[in-house]
Design a protein around this motif. Structure first.
Motif, short mmCIF file in Angstrom:
data_model
loop_
_atom_site.label_atom_id
_atom_site.label_comp_id
_atom_site.label_asym_id
_atom_site.label_seq_id
_atom_site.Cartn_x
_atom_site.Cartn_y
_atom_site.Cartn_z
N HIS A 126 0.82 -1.16 -0.08
CA HIS A 126 0.00 0.11 0.06
C HIS A 126 0.88 1.07 0.07
CE1 HIS A 126 -2.69 -2.92 2.38
NE2 HIS A 126 -3.33 -2.78 1.16
N ILE A 127 0.67 2.06 -1.14
CA ILE A 127 1.72 3.35 -1.15
C ILE A 127 0.69 4.32 -0.77
CG2 ILE A 127 3.09 4.90 -2.63
CD1 ILE A 127 3.27 2.11 -4.49
N VAL A 128 0.82 5.06 0.48
CA VAL A 128 0.03 5.93 0.78
C VAL A 128 0.33 7.25 0.23
CG1 VAL A 128 -0.96 4.79 2.93
CG2 VAL A 128 1.21 6.16 3.17
N LYS A 129 1.69 7.47 -0.01
CA LYS A 129 2.26 8.81 -0.39
C LYS A 129 3.63 8.55 -1.23
CE LYS A 129 2.89 13.71 -0.21
NZ LYS A 129 3.91 13.85 -1.10
N MET A 130 3.74 8.45 -2.47
CA MET A 130 4.73 8.55 -3.44
C MET A 130 5.82 9.56 -3.05
SD MET A 130 6.37 6.20 -5.19
CE MET A 130 5.81 4.73 -6.04
N PRO A 131 6.93 9.49 -2.67
CA PRO A 131 7.72 10.82 -2.57
C PRO A 131 7.49 11.57 -4.13
CG PRO A 131 9.11 8.80 -1.91
CD PRO A 131 7.93 8.37 -2.54
N ASP A 132 7.53 12.80 -3.81
CA ASP A 132 7.31 13.82 -5.10
C ASP A 132 8.47 13.53 -5.83
OD1 ASP A 132 5.29 14.84 -3.92
OD2 ASP A 132 6.23 16.67 -3.17
N GLY A 133 7.75 13.48 -7.37
CA GLY A 133 8.79 13.25 -8.42
C GLY A 133 9.11 11.66 -8.70
N SER A 134 8.82 10.86 -7.87
CA SER A 134 9.16 9.43 -7.82
C SER A 134 8.26 8.56 -8.25
CB SER A 134 9.97 8.96 -6.41
OG SER A 134 10.13 7.85 -6.36
N SER A 135 8.57 7.33 -8.92
CA SER A 135 7.39 6.39 -9.11
C SER A 135 7.99 4.92 -8.86
CB SER A 135 6.93 6.53 -10.55
OG SER A 135 7.97 6.55 -11.69
N GLU A 136 9.23 4.93 -7.84
CA GLU A 136 9.54 3.64 -7.43
C GLU A 136 9.66 3.28 -6.13
OE1 GLU A 136 13.26 4.03 -11.04
OE2 GLU A 136 13.72 3.33 -8.94
N ILE A 137 9.73 2.09 -5.90
CA ILE A 137 10.04 1.74 -4.46
C ILE A 137 11.27 0.66 -4.48
CG2 ILE A 137 9.13 0.39 -2.58
CD1 ILE A 137 6.25 1.39 -3.18
N ASN A 138 12.19 1.01 -3.45
CA ASN A 138 12.90 -0.05 -3.14
C ASN A 138 12.76 -0.89 -2.13
OD1 ASN A 138 15.09 0.61 -5.09
ND2 ASN A 138 15.18 2.49 -4.22
#
Ligand code: H79
Length: 448
Positions: A387-399
């Motif tokens: 569950h992604i509650v908020k993606m950091p601004d400008g990013s669309s990735e998760i490590n």
């Protein structure tokens, strides 16, 4: 190291925390409860006795539920300034009691409440049977001065109507009960007025017995306000309430009932009350977040601070990703009607859960620890949900960190595949910007 031992060790190390927690013994649980978990008040506090708490296997159904409806409804709905009105406005008991003459809800229908809960994707309900004001919402022979909904204007047994409605709708039935009662001066001075305090205690034992005996199977007992003299903790007042005796009686009628920790006895789960954000690592013991849909108060309040859909979903996934259930409160109006704006908001939650409930219900937290303000995870079988509650601004990735398992494929839950890259530090999930959902991006991963 022998290969067998090495295999065992690596198996143990790769076990997600949540799965490990489910299998722990009583002693282990006790020491974990003593740990300081964000949001939990005095976890593990209270008296205990062998056999009075449920073993982990009898808590599994409760841990599967994830989302329930809390209902605060009573005389305090009439002044519409919250369930603490009697205390806050220092209304004398005789004066307050007059509200019972006006309490005659024409439009109360517990089946409607149950339908609202079901449509919201809720799996259980907890109704206040009697709050601190002392007014019992059922036919209570043990009520001091016949202060109950049967012997006053309403002439109805709301607990009966409610428990019947829960069962008809396939919802688990919980009952909230306040041991303390503000009508008794002995509550405020138990040592100075022991006889009056004893009357209050007698009422509590009598009423808890009625609730456990007369309404069929009750799934959850939610005590609240086991304080004394309006200070200290529930556990501090255990000398007075004797919660081991009280709950031994409860178990006689309801052997498998799930009991919260507010009688002064260690509970079957822990509580986190209020609207503060849920943060920190997974809490590996059963726990529940309870909060208000209308932030103004638990009981009906004409002042509106209705939670946004985003806030509700964020609270729910933050709770579930850390191993908790969420009990969301509504306060019906004096007529028993849930405000239409609240029903509409709950319906929106239900629509979200219809689509993404697979990532919520019957899951366990992990195997990835949540990252506050960013994402968290649940798991079930060989599936992991993010569950992604908020993606950091400008990013669309998760490590994602290494977990000793391989992510073999993944997609937006109910949607398109995502790109998955592996390197030494872990797994990278790469989304396209149109795959990001401002409400909560929910991913389904297959792991091996
Ligand atoms: O029923 C809802 C609220 O009315 C009830 N719990 C939810 C589910 C609730 N109200 N207030 N509180 C819980 C917390 C109150 C704490 C305090 Fe105290 C009461 C602070 C001072 C007076 C507890 C008792 C700590 C000291 C004495």
């Amino acid at each position: 190291m022998k290969p067998g031992i090495k295999l065992l060790m690596s198996l143990f190390l790769s076990l997600p925390f949540g799965v490990y927690a489910q299998n722990m013994g009583a002693d282990e649980r006790k020491s974990m409860e003593k740990a300081n978990y964000a949001g939990l008040k005095n976890p593990g506090n209270g008296v205990s006795a062998a056999g009075l708490n449920l073993p982990p296997e009898k808590m599994q159904w409760w841990e599967d539920q994830k989302f329930g409806m809390f209902i605060h409804w009573g005389l305090y709905a009439i002044p519409a300034t919250g369930e603490w009105t009697m205390f806050n406005q220092k209304i004398p008991a005789d004066e307050y009691a007059k509200l019972a003459d006006q309490f005659k809800p024409k439009n109360f229908d517990a089946n409607v409440w149950a339908k609202v809960a079901k449509d919201a994707g809720m799996k259980y309900m907890v109704m206040v049977s009697r709050h601190h004001d002392g007014f019992a919402m059922w036919n209570s022979a043990a009520s001091y001065r016949h202060f109950d909904s049967w012997e006053t204007a309403a002439h109805r047994d709301f607990v009966k109507e409610y428990t019947n409605a829960c069962r008809k709708a396939g919802l688990k039935a919980g009952i909230y009960y306040s041991p303390l009662d503000w009508r008794f001066p002995g509550y405020f001075d138990p040592k100075g007025l022991p006889e009056n305090a004893a009357l209050m205690k007698k009422q509590t034992y009598g009423q808890v017995e009625e609730l456990m005996k007369n309404y069929g199977k009750i799934d959850i007992l939610w005590y609240d306000g086991g304080w004394l003299a309006h200070k200290g903790s529930d556990a501090d007042a255990a000398w007075f309430w004797e919660p081991l005796k009280l709950n031994a009686m409860v178990r006689k009628y309801q052997p498998d009932i799930v009991i919260n920790p507010r009688s002064g006895m260690v509970g079957d789960f822990e509580t986190n009350e209020g609207g503060a954000a849920v943060k920190g690592p997974i809490i590996p013991i059963p726990w529940e977040k309870c909060l208000n849909l209308n932030g103004s108060s638990w009981g009906y309040n004409t002042t509106q601070n209705l939670m946004s859909l985003k806030d509700i979903i964020t609270m729910l996934v933050n709770t579930v990703d850390r191993g908790g259930n969420m009990l969301l409160n509504i306060g019906p109006d004096p007529d028993g009607v849930i405000p239409p704006a609240h029903v509409a908001r709950l319906k929106e939650v239900g629509t979200w859960l219809k689509k993404y409930g697979e990532s919520i219900y019957a899951t366990r937290p992990g195997p990835f620890q949540p990252v506050d303000g960013f994402y968290g995870a649940t798991q079930k079988g060989n599936k992991v949900y993010i569950h992604i509650v908020k993606m950091p601004d400008g990013s669309s990735e998760i490590n994602l960190p290494q977990i000793g398992k391989t992510v073999t494929s993944g997609k937006v839950l109910g949607g398109m595949p995502i790109k998955i890259l592996h390197d030494q530090s872990g797994t990278r999930l790469v989304l396209t910007t149109d795959q990001l959902d401002p409400l909560c991006t929910t991913l389904e991963l297959n792991v091996k």
